[in-house]
Design an enzyme around this catalytic site. Structure first.
Site, mmCIF file in Angstrom:
data_model
loop_
_atom_site.group_PDB
_atom_site.id
_atom_site.type_symbol
_atom_site.label_atom_id
_atom_site.label_comp_id
_atom_site.label_asym_id
_atom_site.label_seq_id
_atom_site.Cartn_x
_atom_site.Cartn_y
_atom_site.Cartn_z
ATOM 1 N N ARG A 72 0.841 -1.195 0.000
ATOM 2 C CA ARG A 72 0.000 0.000 0.000
ATOM 3 C C ARG A 72 0.880 1.251 0.000
ATOM 4 O O ARG A 72 1.956 1.270 0.579
ATOM 5 C CB ARG A 72 -0.899 0.028 1.241
ATOM 6 C CG ARG A 72 -2.064 -0.951 1.182
ATOM 7 C CD ARG A 72 -2.966 -0.812 2.393
ATOM 8 N NE ARG A 72 -2.269 -1.152 3.615
ATOM 9 C CZ ARG A 72 -1.765 -0.279 4.472
ATOM 10 N NH1 ARG A 72 -1.920 1.015 4.287
ATOM 11 N NH2 ARG A 72 -1.129 -0.695 5.538
ATOM 12 N N TYR A 212 -1.259 -3.799 -6.814
ATOM 13 C CA TYR A 212 -0.966 -4.619 -5.631
ATOM 14 C C TYR A 212 -2.001 -4.472 -4.516
ATOM 15 O O TYR A 212 -2.331 -3.358 -4.103
ATOM 16 C CB TYR A 212 0.417 -4.268 -5.063
ATOM 17 C CG TYR A 212 0.994 -5.394 -4.233
ATOM 18 C CD1 TYR A 212 1.752 -6.388 -4.832
ATOM 19 C CD2 TYR A 212 0.737 -5.492 -2.874
ATOM 20 C CE1 TYR A 212 2.254 -7.454 -4.083
ATOM 21 C CE2 TYR A 212 1.239 -6.550 -2.115
ATOM 22 C CZ TYR A 212 1.999 -7.524 -2.729
ATOM 23 O OH TYR A 212 2.495 -8.575 -1.990
ATOM 24 N N LYS A 221 -9.695 -2.532 1.527
ATOM 25 C CA LYS A 221 -9.457 -1.331 2.336
ATOM 26 C C LYS A 221 -10.281 -0.147 1.849
ATOM 27 O O LYS A 221 -10.799 0.637 2.643
ATOM 28 C CB LYS A 221 -7.978 -0.943 2.297
ATOM 29 C CG LYS A 221 -7.043 -2.043 2.707
ATOM 30 C CD LYS A 221 -7.333 -2.534 4.087
ATOM 31 C CE LYS A 221 -6.368 -3.670 4.404
ATOM 32 N NZ LYS A 221 -6.295 -3.970 5.818
ATOM 33 N N HIS A 241 -10.712 -2.222 11.265
ATOM 34 C CA HIS A 241 -9.584 -3.042 10.815
ATOM 35 C C HIS A 241 -9.323 -4.110 11.886
ATOM 36 O O HIS A 241 -8.379 -4.008 12.672
ATOM 37 C CB HIS A 241 -8.366 -2.129 10.629
ATOM 38 C CG HIS A 241 -7.200 -2.768 9.942
ATOM 39 N ND1 HIS A 241 -5.916 -2.287 10.068
ATOM 40 C CD2 HIS A 241 -7.109 -3.837 9.120
ATOM 41 C CE1 HIS A 241 -5.094 -3.040 9.341
ATOM 42 N NE2 HIS A 241 -5.788 -3.987 8.768
ATOM 43 N N CYS A 265 0.730 -6.873 12.058
ATOM 44 C CA CYS A 265 0.959 -6.918 13.507
ATOM 45 C C CYS A 265 0.226 -8.067 14.182
ATOM 46 O O CYS A 265 0.068 -8.078 15.399
ATOM 47 C CB CYS A 265 0.590 -5.588 14.152
ATOM 48 S SG CYS A 265 1.742 -4.277 13.720
ATOM 49 N N ASP A 288 -9.195 -9.598 8.998
ATOM 50 C CA ASP A 288 -8.711 -8.250 8.674
ATOM 51 C C ASP A 288 -9.744 -7.141 8.892
ATOM 52 O O ASP A 288 -9.365 -6.038 9.255
ATOM 53 C CB ASP A 288 -8.233 -8.216 7.217
ATOM 54 C CG ASP A 288 -7.297 -7.048 6.928
ATOM 55 O OD1 ASP A 288 -6.307 -6.887 7.671
ATOM 56 O OD2 ASP A 288 -7.558 -6.282 5.991
ATOM 57 N N ARG A 380 2.404 -12.120 -0.023
ATOM 58 C CA ARG A 380 1.067 -12.462 0.497
ATOM 59 C C ARG A 380 0.493 -13.693 -0.171
ATOM 60 O O ARG A 380 0.843 -14.043 -1.302
ATOM 61 C CB ARG A 380 0.109 -11.285 0.233
ATOM 62 C CG ARG A 380 0.552 -9.975 0.891
ATOM 63 C CD ARG A 380 -0.394 -9.524 1.935
ATOM 64 N NE ARG A 380 0.129 -8.422 2.728
ATOM 65 C CZ ARG A 380 -0.437 -8.017 3.870
ATOM 66 N NH1 ARG A 380 -1.517 -8.608 4.325
ATOM 67 N NH2 ARG A 380 0.084 -7.016 4.552
HETATM 68 P P1 GTP Z 1 -2.223 -7.420 7.646
HETATM 69 O O1 GTP Z 1 -2.727 -8.501 6.741
HETATM 70 O O2 GTP Z 1 -1.151 -6.589 7.032
HETATM 71 O O3 GTP Z 1 -3.310 -6.556 8.179
HETATM 72 O O4 GTP Z 1 -1.428 -8.153 8.848
HETATM 73 P P2 GTP Z 1 -1.910 -8.939 10.167
HETATM 74 O O5 GTP Z 1 -2.262 -7.982 11.240
HETATM 75 O O6 GTP Z 1 -2.931 -9.958 9.817
HETATM 76 O O7 GTP Z 1 -0.558 -9.668 10.633
HETATM 77 P P3 GTP Z 1 -0.130 -11.212 10.559
HETATM 78 O O8 GTP Z 1 -0.929 -12.070 11.482
HETATM 79 O O9 GTP Z 1 -0.081 -11.610 9.143
HETATM 80 O O10 GTP Z 1 1.339 -11.134 11.148
HETATM 81 C C1 GTP Z 1 2.332 -10.320 10.562
HETATM 82 C C2 GTP Z 1 3.696 -10.785 10.998
HETATM 83 O O11 GTP Z 1 3.789 -10.771 12.429
HETATM 84 C C3 GTP Z 1 4.002 -12.213 10.553
HETATM 85 O O12 GTP Z 1 5.322 -12.283 10.136
HETATM 86 C C4 GTP Z 1 3.794 -13.019 11.817
HETATM 87 O O13 GTP Z 1 4.573 -14.184 11.837
HETATM 88 C C5 GTP Z 1 4.170 -12.041 12.929
HETATM 89 N N1 GTP Z 1 3.406 -12.323 14.176
HETATM 90 C C6 GTP Z 1 2.071 -12.560 14.273
HETATM 91 N N2 GTP Z 1 1.715 -12.860 15.542
HETATM 92 C C7 GTP Z 1 2.858 -12.815 16.283
HETATM 93 C C8 GTP Z 1 3.141 -13.027 17.678
HETATM 94 O O14 GTP Z 1 2.282 -13.334 18.501
HETATM 95 N N3 GTP Z 1 4.448 -12.840 18.054
HETATM 96 C C9 GTP Z 1 5.426 -12.504 17.164
HETATM 97 N N4 GTP Z 1 6.663 -12.349 17.623
HETATM 98 N N5 GTP Z 1 5.186 -12.303 15.838
HETATM 99 C C10 GTP Z 1 3.925 -12.450 15.410
HETATM 100 C C1 SPV Z 2 -2.956 -4.228 5.307
HETATM 101 O O1 SPV Z 2 -1.985 -3.580 4.893
HETATM 102 O O2 SPV Z 2 -3.531 -3.954 6.387
HETATM 103 C C2 SPV Z 2 -3.435 -5.391 4.542
HETATM 104 C C3 SPV Z 2 -2.849 -5.644 3.212
HETATM 105 O O3 SPV Z 2 -4.335 -6.080 4.998
HETATM 106 S S1 SPV Z 2 -3.577 -4.673 1.974
HETATM 107 O O4 SPV Z 2 -4.794 -5.348 1.507
HETATM 108 O O5 SPV Z 2 -2.603 -4.561 0.862
HETATM 109 O O6 SPV Z 2 -3.939 -3.377 2.481
HETATM 110 MN MN MN Z 3 -4.883 -5.461 7.155
#
Ligand code: GTP
Ligand code: SPV
Ligand code: MN
Length: 598
Positions: A72, A212, A221, A241, A265, A288, A380
């Site tokens: 993004r 992307y 989003k 979110h 995160c 999400d 992704r």
């Molecule tokens: P978006 O799709 O961008 O909104 O991301 P998200 O909030 O769904 O994050 P996601 O669960 O994909 O995690 C993002 C990164 O953080 C990955 O590399 C995970 O492995 C890492 N991660 C997730 N949960 C934890 C946790 O509890 N501890 C640690 N250390 N890392 C974590």
């Molecule tokens: C985010 O960035 O919070 C995502 C990936 O979930 S995107 O759909 O590219 O915004």
């Molecule tokens: Mn997201």
């Protein structure tokens, strides 16, 4: 071509965009599997997709983007409300007429030599009064394939649209017209002219230049957060979110929990958590986005408007997120991961040794000595939510599910304890409005910088952030409501050696268990300046592997100097909102300052 709709607004709009963008042909998508397969085959022939080994990952594809189009682009995302003050200080604003004039010039002839796809789509389950219909017009077949996984397409959408139903006009072009006889590239885009524009009053989305993720899959989003948040403000609901999960305790108690964490995160990981605590069960409803409405019972009911997951690949493994690994064993699009010599995908953090002879995310042979990762950090997977082995049976219930607790969280190496309970809904709004997190690769820009990301909505709120805080606060004025409890969590505290103190992932079930014990009136909490934390012995840490030398205190101690600095940082964060900041939040800040100075 005749189109399978009599909706005049749609037919007129298709004509208008055809005249503007001058595509070679127009194709109306029906959302069928056959159509997906045909488009995927075309993308294979063009070199955009590579079909993965059917022995390893049936019916799955690998794509890699232009290296200038990987995430993004917040700096090129605009909220074009009629009045600048309605976009607020945290959004880029542009006058809607000016933006439309600039972008109309860009769209003129922008689809030359390409097919223009018309995608009627629905966000939210078929038959739900809360679902929203959009139509995305795009010149990217890659977008069509991803949209088919992320949203509902096809006959039910056209039925909902009817002859005069309205829809969110969502226009997308990669901005890369082809001259007569010009060869196409695998990932067309126009990275120097990216615009992701939103017109909240007219509920329109205009996206240009990027192919992307959230820049291009406009139901996600752009519609389900930025436009929907404005609708939610006007209609008294919330578009957030947030992940959405179902938690069942060993006693059989069921609680639905949401979690707002900034991009990359931990939402997908928490949504698919496999508890380490025996007897606990997590089921997934969304990873999400969550739309929340007040139900007849006065509770907040949450609904995931998406049909699929567009999840972060790096860091995903059988040890961190086995359910995700099982979800994308087939029928998945991978973008910007590495490719193995035997036709499968790979990324940093996957189980086992790194295979030899990888192709990196740019499509070149991977050089392990380069010091660079083989997969892009924002690589992704796109996969249907229905494939998740722990998807909750009720994930598409048109009413949604009643929420017991909301989690807010982010990446903070210091200060924020593992878990804190808000003193009240208003204090919860204060915690949400002051959330801070280290930046990630999900957006273009520096990684690891602490920034305020209120409610994890900084890049996604379609209106003035202070009005958004006020909108959240309004729920407390309604005395008939039974609002969820609010918690701040932080899985990302680090020790002096830069190691995560908390093991995270499945071990986060311990925090969920304490939250259920609180909801059920079984666990005691102790006051701190930041909120309520577990009393000694109330959080089950038996057998948990903290970083060497770490103790419970390492997870909960609040450094006084850090706290005083935080109070001042919040004050300057709030200062940008001037008079528009709700008085209640200024009072919450004063109360925190007073507690910090004791
Ligand atoms: P978006 O799709 O961008 O909104 O991301 P998200 O909030 O769904 O994050 P996601 O669960 O994909 O995690 C993002 C990164 O953080 C990955 O590399 C995970 O492995 C890492 N991660 C997730 N949960 C934890 C946790 O509890 N501890 C640690 N250390 N890392 C974590
Ligand atoms: C985010 O960035 O919070 C995502 C990936 O979930 S995107 O759909 O590219 O915004
Ligand atoms: Mn997201």
């Amino acid at each position: 071509m005749t189109f399978p709709t009599k909706n005049k607004k749609l037919l007129d709009w298709v004509d208008e965009i055809t005249a503007l963008c001058e595509p070679e042909e127009v194709y109306f998508c029906n959302g069928s599997e056959e159509e997906f397969n045909q488009l995927a085959q075309q993308l294979v022939e063009k070199g955009t997709f590579k079909r993965l080994s059917d022995a390893k990952r049936p019916n799955s594809y690998w794509a890699h983007s232009d290296p200038k189009d990987v995430a993004r682009v917040e700096g090129r995302t605009f909220i074009c409300s009629e009045r600048e003050e309605d976009a607020g200080p945290t959004n880029n604003w542009s006058d809607p007429a000016e933006m439309k004039s600039t972008m109309t010039n860009l769209y003129r002839g922008s689809m030359r030599g390409r097919t223009m796809y018309v995608i009627p789509f629905m966000m939210g389950p078929v038959g739900s009064p809360f679902s929203l219909v959009g139509v995305e017009i795009t010149d990217s077949a890659y977008v069509v394939c991803n949209m088919r996984i992320m949203a509902t397409m096809g006959a039910p959408v056209l039925e909902a649209l009817g002859e005069d139903g309205d829809f969110v006009h969502s226009l997308h072009s990669v901005g890369s017209p082809l001259a007569e006889g010009q060869d196409d590239v695998a990932w067309p885009c126009n990275p120097d002219n990216i615009f992701i524009s939103h017109f909240p009053e007219t509920r329109e989305i205009w996206s240009f230049g990027s192919g992307y993720g959230g820049n291009a899959l406009l139901g996600k989003k752009c519609l389900a957060l930025r436009i929907a948040s404005v609708m939610a403000r006007d209609e008294g609901w919330l578009a957030e979110h947030m992940l959405l999960l179902k938690l069942t305790s060993p006693r059989g108690e069921v609680h639905y929990v949401t979690g707002a964490f900034p991009s990359a995160c931990g939402k997908t990981n928490l949504a698919m958590l496999v508890p380490t605590l025996p007897g606990w069960k997590v089921e997934t409803l969304g990873d999400d986005i969550c739309w929340l409405r007040v139900g007849e019972d006065g509770r907040l009911w949450g609904l995931n408007p998406e049909a699929g997951f567009f999840g972060v690949a790096p860091g995903t493994s059988y040890s961190t997120n086995p359910s995700a690994m099982e979800t994308f064993t087939s029928n998945t699009i991978f973008t910007n991961t590495a490719l193995t010599a035997d036709g499968d995908v790979w990324w940093e953090g996957m189980d086992g040794e790194r295979p030899d002879n990888l192709t990196d995310w740019t499509g070149k042979p991977y050089d392990p000595d380069s010091g660079k990762p083989a997969a892009h950090p924002n690589a992704r997977f796109t996969v249907s939510a229905a494939q998740c082995p722990q998807i909750a049976a009720e994930w598409q219930d048109p009413r949604g599910v009643p929420i017991s607790a909301m989690l807010f969280g982010g990446r903070r190496r210091t200060l924020a304890p593992l878990v804190t309970e808000a003193y009240s809904w208003e204090h919860g709004v204060f915690l949400g409005s002051t959330m801070a997190s280290e930046t990630t690769a999900a957006a273009v820009g520096a990684v690891g910088n602490l920034r305020r990301d209120p409610f994890a909505m900084l890049p996604f709120c379609g209106y003035h952030m202070a009005d958004y805080f006020g909108h959240w606060l309004k729920f407390a004025e309604r005395k008939d409501l039974k609002l969820p409890r609010v918690y701040l969590v932080n899985w990302f505290r680090k020790d002096e050696n830069n190691r995560f103190i908390w093991p995270g992932y499945g071990e986060n079930s311990r925090v969920l268990a304490w939250i259920v014990d609180r909801l059920e009136g079984r666990a005691d909490a102790q006051e701190t300046p930041l909120g309520l934390v577990p009393k000694a012995g109330e959080l089950d840490l038996d057998g948990v592997a903290l970083a060497p030398g770490a103790t419970k205190d390492s997870l909960f101690a609040i450094d006084r100097a850090d706290l005083l600095a935080e109070v001042e940082a919040i004050a300057s964060h709030y200062a940008q909102f001037g008079d528009r900041l709700p008085a209640r939040l200024a009072e919450e800040l004063s109360a925190l300052r007073a507690r910090a100075q004791v």
